[in-house]
Design an enzyme around this catalytic site. Structure first.
Site, PDB file in Angstrom:
ATOM      1  N   LYS A   1       0.808  -1.212   0.000  1.00 46.02           N
ATOM      2  CA  LYS A   1       0.000   0.000   0.000  1.00 46.02           C
ATOM      3  C   LYS A   1       0.845   1.269   0.000  1.00 46.02           C
ATOM      4  O   LYS A   1       0.471   2.265  -0.619  1.00 46.02           O
ATOM      5  CB  LYS A   1      -0.998   0.000   1.162  1.00 46.02           C
ATOM      6  CG  LYS A   1      -0.445  -0.246   2.546  1.00 46.02           C
ATOM      7  CD  LYS A   1      -1.581  -0.387   3.556  1.00 46.02           C
ATOM      8  CE  LYS A   1      -1.055  -0.702   4.947  1.00 46.02           C
ATOM      9  NZ  LYS A   1      -0.501  -2.082   5.028  1.00 46.02           N
TER      10      LYS A   1
ATOM     11  N   ASN B   1      -1.539   6.718   6.667  1.00 46.70           N
ATOM     12  CA  ASN B   1      -0.635   5.790   7.347  1.00 46.70           C
ATOM     13  C   ASN B   1       0.800   5.944   6.856  1.00 46.70           C
ATOM     14  O   ASN B   1       1.694   5.259   7.323  1.00 46.70           O
ATOM     15  CB  ASN B   1      -1.115   4.350   7.108  1.00 46.70           C
ATOM     16  CG  ASN B   1      -0.435   3.339   8.005  1.00 46.70           C
ATOM     17  OD1 ASN B   1      -0.378   3.499   9.225  1.00 46.70           O
ATOM     18  ND2 ASN B   1       0.109   2.287   7.410  1.00 46.70           N
TER      19      ASN B   1
ATOM     20  N   HIS C   1      -1.381  -8.910  11.652  1.00 49.70           N
ATOM     21  CA  HIS C   1      -1.983  -8.260  12.821  1.00 49.70           C
ATOM     22  C   HIS C   1      -3.082  -9.113  13.455  1.00 49.70           C
ATOM     23  O   HIS C   1      -4.050  -8.574  14.015  1.00 49.70           O
ATOM     24  CB  HIS C   1      -2.546  -6.879  12.454  1.00 49.70           C
ATOM     25  CG  HIS C   1      -1.545  -5.949  11.850  1.00 49.70           C
ATOM     26  ND1 HIS C   1      -0.387  -5.594  12.526  1.00 49.70           N
ATOM     27  CD2 HIS C   1      -1.494  -5.325  10.650  1.00 49.70           C
ATOM     28  CE1 HIS C   1       0.316  -4.765  11.754  1.00 49.70           C
ATOM     29  NE2 HIS C   1      -0.323  -4.601  10.611  1.00 49.70           N
TER      30      HIS C   1
END
Length: 476
Positions: A125, A148, A194
């Protein structure tokens, strides 16, 4: 102030905004809310957050040393930083009391008046966000790039001339976002990551897919069904693939002589050998940027020109140098197995036609992943695996449990420096198949480093030492 220093007396329904977590995004939230006339409080687990001195003086309530549950119960709204889990007891109690908990991204999308391109995924990303942002800038568009990556999203609003916002969004940021309303949204790919935070793949998938809420158009990856949104089929969409394009979609066309082209439908757009970024995964990233840019209204010719000059991001499958005919690649940003799969497959396919193999460095903090999923990729493209870090023994157990090939040699090296000692030993043999060394750890770095950047920088330093040694070895 310590969290126990004062007893607060804040009237209910006073509109108090409580910022939880004082990292860069938390600081941007506090500054933004103060500028807009809110009463703001900040609480953080650290007793002396590094950014506390940067808070506006108007933030009078600063409860540090723990997340202050009593303070959260008096909030009209809580703005949580991505590093703070919603399962934190004080936060969970506030949610149970029906106090709204949102992220900085929610504030941004409510205030933003320009189109948003929203990008998430387990991997790539940052590369796609940066590439698309550069495409927009090169096309003469005043673009804000953040989220982010780099600049906190709210700070982009300081630019009154911004015409387009390109946001990289993590699952942590998205889990508290409702109705983002992006002009274009994409989940680039999905692989386990995660899980220590989200619990399982379902929770992770649900967080990622919040990016599609209110989207006006979408880009999907035909190789990964988990990137497809559960939205109306008539929503404008483009798709990407490492295989031949579907009608009017993006993909790759391979000529009889083996030359690969980026293509849209039957039209060849650009030969892969004209790209500075290498590997099949980067051909997919290039398509993603083109598809997102098309749906955002960017001109194709300009995007293709930008693409030919883009040399990738630091620590993301970054070519370092060649020493003794062996290429070294720094993919320290590869902190999950999906990213490492992409790196192994992307680079492995480059060296396989030359009968070459990869030497792969794995390890660090495993984050509850199942490393056996790497075994098929390793068996195909890797001849040496060097394990380092906190979970190195667990990684070895997982790989061997899924039938690691007898042609793959696995070494326990503990540290990155120890791995380089092993590299010199195994590549000294005239029988070595190693043509490239790939640092793609599939793990977090915090067991031995301050972050993936520090890990990648140290890798570069060790490669530089090899360069010096290669120049001082006497010729017999």
């Amino acid at each position: 102030m310590s969290c126990a220093a004062t007893e607060l007396s804040i009237p209910k329904n006073s509109g108090l905004q409580v910022v939880v977590g004082l990292g860069q995004s938390g600081l941007s939230v506090a500054q933004y809310l103060i500028e807009h006339g809110y009463r703001v409080a900040v609480t953080d687990n650290q007793s002396a957050p590094a950014l506390a001195d940067n808070l506006p003086a108007a933030v009078e309530i600063r409860q540090f040393g723990a997340i202050d549950g009593d303070l959260l119960q008096q909030a009209a709204r809580i703005i949580i930083s991505p590093g703070i889990s919603l399962d934190t007891p004080a936060v969970a109690a506030a949610r149970q009391a029906s106090i709204p908990v949102v992220s900085d991204i929610q504030l941004f999308c409510e205030a933003c008046t320009v189109p948003i391109v929203a990008i998430t995924g387990s991997n790539a990303k940052s590369t796609v966000t940066t590439l698309l942002g550069q495409m927009a800038a090169d096309a003469g568009i005043n673009v804000g790039i953040g989220g982010n990556i780099g600049i906190p999203a709210l700070n982009l609003l300081a630019n009154p001339d911004m015409e387009l916002a390109v946001l990289e969004l993590s699952s942590f940021q998205l889990e508290t976002v409702t109705d983002l309303g992006a002009q274009v949204a994409t989940v680039l790919n999905m692989s386990p990551d995660h899980l220590d935070r989200h619990g399982d793949m379902l929770g992770y998938h649900q967080a990622k897919h919040r990016i599609f809420q209110g989207a006006k158009s979408v880009v999907i990856n035909r190789e990964d069904p988990m990137t497809r949104p559960l939205v109306a089929d008539n929503l404008p969409r483009l798709s990407i693939s490492i295989h031949a394009p579907d009608k009017d979609q993006y993909g790759l066309i391979t000529d009889a002589d083996g030359q690969i082209y980026l293509a849209r439908g039957h039209k060849r757009l650009l030969s892969a050998d004209k790209l500075l970024i290498k590997g099949r995964h980067n051909l997919l990233n290039a398509q993603a940027a083109l598809a997102l840019g098309e749906l955002a209204g960017l001109p194709l010719d300009s995007m293709l020109t930008t693409l030919q000059h883009f040399n990738g991001l630091d620590h993301r499958c970054q070519y370092v140098t060649t020493v003794a005919n062996i290429d070294y690649f720094n993919d320290s940003k590869g902190t999950n197995i999906g990213s490492t799969m992409a790196a192994i497959e992307g680079l492995g396919a480059v060296y396989a036609p030359k009968d070459g193999k990869l030497l792969l460095i794995l390890g660090g903090q495993g984050k509850g992943q199942q490393f056996g999923e790497l075994t098929p990729f390793i068996n195909q493209y890797v001849c040496q695996v060097l394990c380092i870090g906190e979970d190195s023994l667990q990684i070895e157990q997982h790989l061997r449990a899924v039938k690691l090939s007898d042609e793959v040699t696995l070494h326990q090296c503990e540290t990155l420096k120890g791995a380089f000692a092993t590299i010199q030993q195994v590549t000294a043999s005239s029988l070595s198949q190693v043509q490239a060394v790939l640092l793609s750890p599939a793990c977090a770095s915090f067991d031995q480093f301050s972050g993936y950047e520090a890990r990648g920088d140290y890798f570069g330093q060790l490669v530089a030492q090899l360069v010096v040694q290669s120049k001082t070895v006497p010729v017999s």
